[in-house]
Motif scaffolding. Sequence first.
Motif, PDB file in Angstrom:
ATOM      1  N   THR A  11      -2.283  -3.632  -3.138  1.00  0.00           N
ATOM      2  CA  THR A  11      -2.254  -4.987  -3.687  1.00  0.00           C
ATOM      3  C   THR A  11      -1.059  -5.105  -4.631  1.00  0.00           C
ATOM      4  OG1 THR A  11      -4.657  -5.107  -3.548  1.00  0.00           O
ATOM      5  CG2 THR A  11      -3.560  -6.746  -4.937  1.00  0.00           C
ATOM      6  N   LEU A  12      -0.267  -6.154  -4.412  1.00  0.00           N
ATOM      7  CA  LEU A  12       0.934  -6.374  -5.215  1.00  0.00           C
ATOM      8  C   LEU A  12       0.671  -7.403  -6.317  1.00  0.00           C
ATOM      9  CD1 LEU A  12       3.532  -6.514  -2.309  1.00  0.00           C
ATOM     10  CD2 LEU A  12       2.769  -4.539  -3.631  1.00  0.00           C
ATOM     11  N   ASP A  13       1.564  -7.453  -7.294  1.00  0.00           N
ATOM     12  CA  ASP A  13       1.388  -8.339  -8.435  1.00  0.00           C
ATOM     13  C   ASP A  13       1.437  -9.825  -8.086  1.00  0.00           C
ATOM     14  OD1 ASP A  13       4.103  -8.421  -7.885  1.00  0.00           O
ATOM     15  OD2 ASP A  13       4.741  -7.945  -9.934  1.00  0.00           O
ATOM     16  N   ASP A  14       1.928 -10.169  -6.906  1.00  0.00           N
ATOM     17  CA  ASP A  14       1.944 -11.578  -6.491  1.00  0.00           C
ATOM     18  C   ASP A  14       0.730 -11.935  -5.624  1.00  0.00           C
ATOM     19  OD1 ASP A  14       2.540 -10.337  -4.089  1.00  0.00           O
ATOM     20  OD2 ASP A  14       4.478 -11.327  -3.818  1.00  0.00           O
ATOM     21  N   GLY A  15      -0.223 -10.997  -5.498  1.00  0.00           N
ATOM     22  CA  GLY A  15      -1.445 -11.241  -4.752  1.00  0.00           C
ATOM     23  C   GLY A  15      -1.392 -10.816  -3.294  1.00  0.00           C
ATOM     24  N   ARG A  16      -0.200 -10.505  -2.778  1.00  0.00           N
ATOM     25  CA  ARG A  16      -0.104 -10.043  -1.391  1.00  0.00           C
ATOM     26  C   ARG A  16      -0.720  -8.661  -1.261  1.00  0.00           C
ATOM     27  NH1 ARG A  16       5.529  -9.767   0.665  1.00  0.00           N
ATOM     28  NH2 ARG A  16       6.011  -9.270  -1.489  1.00  0.00           N
ATOM     29  N   VAL A  17      -1.229  -8.378  -0.060  1.00  0.00           N
ATOM     30  CA  VAL A  17      -1.813  -7.067   0.226  1.00  0.00           C
ATOM     31  C   VAL A  17      -1.092  -6.484   1.433  1.00  0.00           C
ATOM     32  CG1 VAL A  17      -3.898  -5.806   0.848  1.00  0.00           C
ATOM     33  CG2 VAL A  17      -4.055  -7.777  -0.678  1.00  0.00           C
ATOM     34  N   VAL A  18      -0.557  -5.291   1.250  1.00  0.00           N
ATOM     35  CA  VAL A  18       0.114  -4.562   2.327  1.00  0.00           C
ATOM     36  C   VAL A  18      -0.889  -3.532   2.824  1.00  0.00           C
ATOM     37  CG1 VAL A  18       2.059  -3.063   2.894  1.00  0.00           C
ATOM     38  CG2 VAL A  18       2.340  -4.871   1.190  1.00  0.00           C
ATOM     39  N   THR A  19      -1.115  -3.474   4.138  1.00  0.00           N
ATOM     40  CA  THR A  19      -2.115  -2.557   4.672  1.00  0.00           C
ATOM     41  C   THR A  19      -1.512  -1.589   5.680  1.00  0.00           C
ATOM     42  OG1 THR A  19      -2.741  -4.062   6.439  1.00  0.00           O
ATOM     43  CG2 THR A  19      -3.983  -4.236   4.381  1.00  0.00           C
ATOM     44  N   GLU A  20      -2.204  -0.464   5.817  1.00  0.00           N
ATOM     45  CA  GLU A  20      -1.841   0.534   6.821  1.00  0.00           C
ATOM     46  C   GLU A  20      -3.137   1.111   7.368  1.00  0.00           C
ATOM     47  OE1 GLU A  20       0.732   4.675   7.215  1.00  0.00           O
ATOM     48  OE2 GLU A  20       0.926   3.438   5.423  1.00  0.00           O
ATOM     49  N   GLY A  21      -3.274   1.174   8.681  1.00  0.00           N
ATOM     50  CA  GLY A  21      -4.489   1.676   9.306  1.00  0.00           C
ATOM     51  C   GLY A  21      -4.432   3.172   9.567  1.00  0.00           C
ATOM     52  N   PHE A  22      -5.579   3.816   9.435  1.00  0.00           N
ATOM     53  CA  PHE A  22      -5.725   5.249   9.693  1.00  0.00           C
ATOM     54  C   PHE A  22      -6.952   5.452  10.568  1.00  0.00           C
ATOM     55  CE2 PHE A  22      -3.307   5.066   5.830  1.00  0.00           C
ATOM     56  CZ  PHE A  22      -2.439   6.137   5.908  1.00  0.00           C
ATOM     57  N   ASN A  23      -6.910   6.443  11.440  1.00  0.00           N
ATOM     58  CA  ASN A  23      -8.087   6.710  12.263  1.00  0.00           C
ATOM     59  C   ASN A  23      -9.013   7.726  11.606  1.00  0.00           C
ATOM     60  OD1 ASN A  23      -6.688   9.051  12.685  1.00  0.00           O
ATOM     61  ND2 ASN A  23      -6.591   8.890  14.897  1.00  0.00           N
ATOM     62  N   GLN A  24      -8.603   8.266  10.461  1.00  0.00           N
ATOM     63  CA  GLN A  24      -9.442   9.202   9.715  1.00  0.00           C
ATOM     64  C   GLN A  24      -9.442   8.817   8.251  1.00  0.00           C
ATOM     65  OE1 GLN A  24      -8.163  13.200  10.370  1.00  0.00           O
ATOM     66  NE2 GLN A  24      -8.729  13.200  12.529  1.00  0.00           N
ATOM     67  N   ALA A  25     -10.616   8.682   7.682  1.00  0.00           N
ATOM     68  CA  ALA A  25     -10.738   8.323   6.278  1.00  0.00           C
ATOM     69  C   ALA A  25     -10.077   9.369   5.381  1.00  0.00           C
ATOM     70  CB  ALA A  25     -12.202   8.149   5.894  1.00  0.00           C
ATOM     71  N   GLN A  26     -10.166  10.645   5.773  1.00  0.00           N
ATOM     72  CA  GLN A  26      -9.582  11.715   4.960  1.00  0.00           C
ATOM     73  C   GLN A  26      -8.075  11.534   4.820  1.00  0.00           C
ATOM     74  OE1 GLN A  26     -11.615  12.118   7.548  1.00  0.00           O
ATOM     75  NE2 GLN A  26     -13.294  13.462   6.998  1.00  0.00           N
ATOM     76  N   MET A  27      -7.421  11.120   5.886  1.00  0.00           N
ATOM     77  CA  MET A  27      -5.974  10.921   5.822  1.00  0.00           C
ATOM     78  C   MET A  27      -5.626   9.722   4.941  1.00  0.00           C
ATOM     79  SD  MET A  27      -3.356  12.431   6.668  1.00  0.00           S
ATOM     80  CE  MET A  27      -1.613  12.151   6.621  1.00  0.00           C
ATOM     81  N   ALA A  28      -6.422   8.679   5.027  1.00  0.00           N
ATOM     82  CA  ALA A  28      -6.206   7.511   4.166  1.00  0.00           C
ATOM     83  C   ALA A  28      -6.374   7.895   2.701  1.00  0.00           C
ATOM     84  CB  ALA A  28      -7.163   6.386   4.547  1.00  0.00           C
ATOM     85  N   GLN A  29      -7.417   8.692   2.392  1.00  0.00           N
ATOM     86  CA  GLN A  29      -7.640   9.138   1.011  1.00  0.00           C
ATOM     87  C   GLN A  29      -6.505  10.038   0.532  1.00  0.00           C
ATOM     88  OE1 GLN A  29      -9.613   8.151  -1.219  1.00  0.00           O
ATOM     89  NE2 GLN A  29     -11.374   7.262  -0.187  1.00  0.00           N
ATOM     90  N   PHE A  30      -6.052  10.946   1.395  1.00  0.00           N
ATOM     91  CA  PHE A  30      -4.934  11.829   1.053  1.00  0.00           C
ATOM     92  C   PHE A  30      -3.687  10.994   0.719  1.00  0.00           C
ATOM     93  CE2 PHE A  30      -1.073  14.007   2.484  1.00  0.00           C
ATOM     94  CZ  PHE A  30      -1.105  15.129   1.676  1.00  0.00           C
ATOM     95  N   THR A  31      -3.402  10.012   1.556  1.00  0.00           N
ATOM     96  CA  THR A  31      -2.230   9.152   1.339  1.00  0.00           C
ATOM     97  C   THR A  31      -2.375   8.376   0.040  1.00  0.00           C
ATOM     98  OG1 THR A  31      -1.898   8.990   3.722  1.00  0.00           O
ATOM     99  CG2 THR A  31      -0.807   7.332   2.355  1.00  0.00           C
ATOM    100  N   ARG A  32      -3.577   7.875  -0.237  1.00  0.00           N
ATOM    101  CA  ARG A  32      -3.825   7.137  -1.486  1.00  0.00           C
ATOM    102  C   ARG A  32      -3.557   8.029  -2.692  1.00  0.00           C
ATOM    103  NH1 ARG A  32      -8.195   6.619  -5.082  1.00  0.00           N
ATOM    104  NH2 ARG A  32      -8.105   4.626  -6.211  1.00  0.00           N
ATOM    105  N   HIS A  33      -4.059   9.262  -2.674  1.00  0.00           N
ATOM    106  CA  HIS A  33      -3.849  10.175  -3.802  1.00  0.00           C
ATOM    107  C   HIS A  33      -2.369  10.472  -4.012  1.00  0.00           C
ATOM    108  CE1 HIS A  33      -8.001  10.815  -4.812  1.00  0.00           C
ATOM    109  NE2 HIS A  33      -8.289  11.066  -3.540  1.00  0.00           N
ATOM    110  N   ARG A  34      -1.626  10.632  -2.926  1.00  0.00           N
ATOM    111  CA  ARG A  34      -0.178  10.862  -3.051  1.00  0.00           C
ATOM    112  C   ARG A  34       0.509   9.628  -3.632  1.00  0.00           C
ATOM    113  NH1 ARG A  34       2.785  15.023  -1.086  1.00  0.00           N
ATOM    114  NH2 ARG A  34       4.359  13.525  -0.489  1.00  0.00           N
ATOM    115  N   MET A  35       0.080   8.448  -3.204  1.00  0.00           N
ATOM    116  CA  MET A  35       0.669   7.212  -3.733  1.00  0.00           C
ATOM    117  C   MET A  35       0.368   7.055  -5.219  1.00  0.00           C
ATOM    118  SD  MET A  35       0.192   4.353  -0.791  1.00  0.00           S
ATOM    119  CE  MET A  35       1.315   4.326   0.622  1.00  0.00           C
TER     120      MET A  35
END
Length: 73
Positions: A11-35
């Motif tokens: 979520t950006l400060d102007d209200g826009r939301v940028v998304t990326e899809g993952f087929n595994q929740a673990q990979m999405a969580q890993f990417t979030r922690h790195r971000m």
Amino acid sequence: MSYFPAELAITLDDGRVVTEGFNQAQMAQFTRHRMLARLQDGLPLVHYDGERIEIPAERVVSVDVVLREFAAV
């Protein structure tokens, strides 16, 4: 093998939301922690949407993982 499809939502400060899809929740969580680590260091987030996009840390309001419906393969 089972997996939970997930979406990473930036979520950006102007209200826009940028998304990326993952087929595994673990990979999405890993990417979030790195971000989150990059944000803590004041570094821009790198997102790929056909091309490399850098999002300045000061523009990011939140980084979340949204789980989608359960799927079994």
